[in-house]
Design a protein around this motif. Sequence first.
Motif, PDB file in Angstrom:
ATOM      1  N   LYS A 125       0.835  -1.205   0.000  1.00 18.36           N
ATOM      2  CA  LYS A 125       0.000   0.000   0.000  1.00 18.36           C
ATOM      3  C   LYS A 125       0.871   1.257   0.000  1.00 18.36           C
ATOM      4  N   ALA A 126       0.431   2.224  -0.785  1.00 21.77           N
ATOM      5  CA  ALA A 126       1.189   3.477  -0.870  1.00 21.77           C
ATOM      6  C   ALA A 126       0.227   4.639  -1.040  1.00 21.77           C
ATOM      7  N   ASP A 127       0.692   5.831  -0.667  1.00 18.23           N
ATOM      8  CA  ASP A 127      -0.125   7.043  -0.778  1.00 18.23           C
ATOM      9  C   ASP A 127       0.301   7.847  -2.000  1.00 18.23           C
ATOM     10  N   TYR A 128      -0.693   8.406  -2.663  1.00 16.97           N
ATOM     11  CA  TYR A 128      -0.416   9.241  -3.840  1.00 16.97           C
ATOM     12  C   TYR A 128      -1.143  10.576  -3.712  1.00 16.97           C
ATOM     13  N   ILE A 129      -0.414  11.646  -4.039  1.00 21.12           N
ATOM     14  CA  ILE A 129      -1.019  12.977  -4.095  1.00 21.12           C
ATOM     15  C   ILE A 129      -1.158  13.307  -5.575  1.00 21.12           C
ATOM     16  N   VAL A 130      -2.402  13.461  -6.005  1.00 19.63           N
ATOM     17  CA  VAL A 130      -2.664  13.553  -7.446  1.00 19.63           C
ATOM     18  C   VAL A 130      -2.922  15.017  -7.840  1.00 19.63           C
ATOM     19  N   THR A 131      -1.904  15.617  -8.439  1.00 19.80           N
ATOM     20  CA  THR A 131      -1.964  17.047  -8.772  1.00 19.80           C
ATOM     21  C   THR A 131      -1.797  17.305 -10.264  1.00 19.80           C
ATOM     22  N   GLY A 132      -1.892  16.252 -11.062  1.00 20.36           N
ATOM     23  CA  GLY A 132      -1.740  16.451 -12.500  1.00 20.36           C
ATOM     24  C   GLY A 132      -1.772  15.126 -13.223  1.00 20.36           C
ATOM     25  N   ASN A 133      -1.584  15.195 -14.523  1.00 22.55           N
ATOM     26  CA  ASN A 133      -1.684  14.015 -15.371  1.00 22.55           C
ATOM     27  C   ASN A 133      -0.614  12.973 -15.052  1.00 22.55           C
ATOM     28  N   PHE A 134       0.613  13.431 -14.825  1.00 18.82           N
ATOM     29  CA  PHE A 134       1.692  12.481 -14.532  1.00 18.82           C
ATOM     30  C   PHE A 134       1.510  11.868 -13.140  1.00 18.82           C
ATOM     31  N   ALA A 135       1.071  12.690 -12.195  1.00 16.82           N
ATOM     32  CA  ALA A 135       0.799  12.170 -10.844  1.00 16.82           C
ATOM     33  C   ALA A 135      -0.290  11.111 -10.904  1.00 16.82           C
ATOM     34  N   ASN A 136      -1.291  11.361 -11.735  1.00 21.96           N
ATOM     35  CA  ASN A 136      -2.399  10.421 -11.892  1.00 21.96           C
ATOM     36  C   ASN A 136      -1.910   9.107 -12.509  1.00 21.96           C
ATOM     37  N   LYS A 137      -1.044   9.238 -13.502  1.00 15.27           N
ATOM     38  CA  LYS A 137      -0.490   8.028 -14.134  1.00 15.27           C
ATOM     39  C   LYS A 137       0.345   7.231 -13.135  1.00 15.27           C
ATOM     40  N   ALA A 138       1.079   7.936 -12.288  1.00 12.55           N
ATOM     41  CA  ALA A 138       1.888   7.256 -11.268  1.00 12.55           C
ATOM     42  C   ALA A 138       0.976   6.467 -10.331  1.00 12.55           C
ATOM     43  N   ALA A 139      -0.139   7.092  -9.936  1.00  9.25           N
ATOM     44  CA  ALA A 139      -1.085   6.421  -9.029  1.00  9.25           C
ATOM     45  C   ALA A 139      -1.718   5.210  -9.711  1.00  9.25           C
ATOM     46  N   GLN A 140      -2.054   5.364 -10.991  1.00  7.95           N
ATOM     47  CA  GLN A 140      -2.644   4.240 -11.736  1.00  7.95           C
ATOM     48  C   GLN A 140      -1.660   3.075 -11.832  1.00  7.95           C
ATOM     49  N   ALA A 141      -0.389   3.387 -12.042  1.00  7.05           N
ATOM     50  CA  ALA A 141       0.626   2.328 -12.104  1.00  7.05           C
ATOM     51  C   ALA A 141       0.742   1.665 -10.734  1.00  7.05           C
ATOM     52  N   GLY A 142       0.767   2.463  -9.671  1.00  8.56           N
ATOM     53  CA  GLY A 142       0.872   1.923  -8.319  1.00  8.56           C
ATOM     54  C   GLY A 142      -0.253   0.958  -7.995  1.00  8.56           C
ATOM     55  N   ALA A 143      -1.455   1.268  -8.490  1.00  7.38           N
ATOM     56  CA  ALA A 143      -2.640   0.448  -8.208  1.00  7.38           C
ATOM     57  C   ALA A 143      -2.553  -0.938  -8.851  1.00  7.38           C
ATOM     58  N   ARG A 144      -1.621  -1.124  -9.765  1.00  7.30           N
ATOM     59  CA  ARG A 144      -1.463  -2.441 -10.396  1.00  7.30           C
ATOM     60  C   ARG A 144      -0.737  -3.423  -9.473  1.00  7.30           C
ATOM     61  N   TYR A 145      -0.055  -2.894  -8.447  1.00  8.22           N
ATOM     62  CA  TYR A 145       0.765  -3.756  -7.580  1.00  8.22           C
ATOM     63  C   TYR A 145       0.223  -3.860  -6.160  1.00  8.22           C
ATOM     64  N   GLY A 146      -0.723  -2.988  -5.839  1.00  5.59           N
ATOM     65  CA  GLY A 146      -1.245  -3.004  -4.485  1.00  5.59           C
ATOM     66  C   GLY A 146      -2.324  -1.943  -4.357  1.00  5.59           C
ATOM     67  N   THR A 147      -2.464  -1.398  -3.150  1.00  7.77           N
ATOM     68  CA  THR A 147      -3.460  -0.347  -2.938  1.00  7.77           C
ATOM     69  C   THR A 147      -2.783   1.005  -3.072  1.00  7.77           C
ATOM     70  N   ALA A 148      -3.288   1.797  -4.016  1.00  8.07           N
ATOM     71  CA  ALA A 148      -2.762   3.156  -4.183  1.00  8.07           C
ATOM     72  C   ALA A 148      -3.797   4.110  -3.598  1.00  8.07           C
ATOM     73  N   ASN A 149      -3.533   4.581  -2.382  1.00  2.68           N
ATOM     74  CA  ASN A 149      -4.468   5.504  -1.730  1.00  2.68           C
ATOM     75  C   ASN A 149      -4.239   6.924  -2.219  1.00  2.68           C
ATOM     76  N   VAL A 150      -5.263   7.502  -2.820  1.00  2.22           N
ATOM     77  CA  VAL A 150      -5.143   8.906  -3.230  1.00  2.22           C
ATOM     78  C   VAL A 150      -5.513   9.754  -2.015  1.00  2.22           C
ATOM     79  N   VAL A 151      -4.512  10.326  -1.357  1.00  9.61           N
ATOM     80  CA  VAL A 151      -4.756  11.054  -0.099  1.00  9.61           C
ATOM     81  C   VAL A 151      -5.107  12.514  -0.329  1.00  9.61           C
ATOM     82  N   ALA A 152      -4.862  13.015  -1.546  1.00 12.76           N
ATOM     83  CA  ALA A 152      -5.266  14.378  -1.917  1.00 12.76           C
ATOM     84  C   ALA A 152      -5.268  14.457  -3.433  1.00 12.76           C
ATOM     85  N   SER A 153      -6.198  15.239  -3.961  1.00  9.66           N
ATOM     86  CA  SER A 153      -6.286  15.366  -5.419  1.00  9.66           C
ATOM     87  C   SER A 153      -6.920  16.706  -5.792  1.00  9.66           C
ATOM     88  N   SER A 154      -6.466  17.284  -6.871  1.00  8.92           N
ATOM     89  CA  SER A 154      -7.122  18.495  -7.390  1.00  8.92           C
ATOM     90  C   SER A 154      -7.730  18.210  -8.762  1.00  8.92           C
TER      91      SER A 154
END
Length: 357
Positions: free
Chosen positions: A91-120
């Motif tokens: 499990k990992a936390d992701y702060i989603v502030t743009g397209n690349f951040a979102n892609k990083a979170a989507q990749a993370g979700a393939r291996y476990g739980t990607a918690n989006v702890v903040a997003s704009s």
Amino acid sequence: MKVYNFSAGPSTLNDAVKLQAQKDFVDYEGCGMSVTEMSHRSKVFDKIHNEAIALLRELMHIGDEYEVLFVQGGASTQFDAIPLNLMTTGKADYIVTGNFANKAAQAGARYGTANVVASSKADKYTYIPDMTKVVTNDDADYVHMTYNNTIFGTKFTTLPKHKAPLIADLSSNILSEEIDVNQFDMIYAGAQKNIGPAGLTIIIIKKELIGKALEICPIMLNYKTQADANSLYNTPPCFAIYMAMLTFRWLKDMGGVKAIQKINEDKAKMLYDYIDNSGFYKNNVAVNDRSLMNVPFVTASAELDAKFVKEAELAGLVSLKGHKLVGGMRASIYNAMPVEGVQALISFMKKFAEENK
Ligand SMILES: *Cc1c(COP(=O)(O)O)cnc(C)c1O
């Protein structure tokens, strides 16, 4: 033809760096061949490789507790490599502030739980969420953030409170301003925005985080593979590393990151001040979250934006078209963009506004 290139990446390089590369190309320091032709195991290349690493360490004040790795695959490959190396409990936390951040979170979700702890995302990434209010998970394997959002033109001013290791994508703002590396457990960046040609990706990582990779992690993506081999496990992007070395030398001669930060702040202020006072152009980003490197702006209509981009191009101000997710224009004003380039852009903007109001 002399142009000012405002491309978001690959992007403009310093003239002195390019001229040195041209001079060296056919015959590098009397060895009768170019850097693109020589063995990556040769003494000559080894010197280039190690000087590049040493200069980056010096410019960013990187301590011995960090490893500096030169890898390939772009920043995007790290979106997968990070969970593969570090998502040890899933499990990992992701702060989603743009397209690349979102892609990083989507990749993370393939291996476990990607918690989006903040997003704009709901507000089209026009601001950075208030980091004093963000709660990260103490037991996360890491917290991931994108320091400067290249497409949307925002950057963090405050880091999230965190107990888990903090990982930041600095692809579009590495070496543009003084950053305390010690605040992060890992930093990564593609070279093609502020450093040199595409092909080289830089990783700065705490040594204690190396060697924890998941069983399924590909050998080439395992940070331990690269750390054990001084990033020479296989053929590295030799020419991109050489160009990075030249850029690092140039930056050091300029007075280092502190000196370039001052210039970058002056350039950005000049441009934002003009936009804000123009009554013709608008930057839609929250003022306190504005990027120093990527400045998106619009006129009153998409038609006028298209006309602007076309006429700017004819005037030698190229690659100003905004990313398709944002539209309008975007001026990327990385380290290698001289003050004169920003002045030329503002002069053109004034003329265009006058002719089209
Ligand atoms: C450009 C960029 C990327 C993608 O980089 P590639 O090297 O093309 O994979 C990722 N993150 C940020 C912040 C970027 O600006």
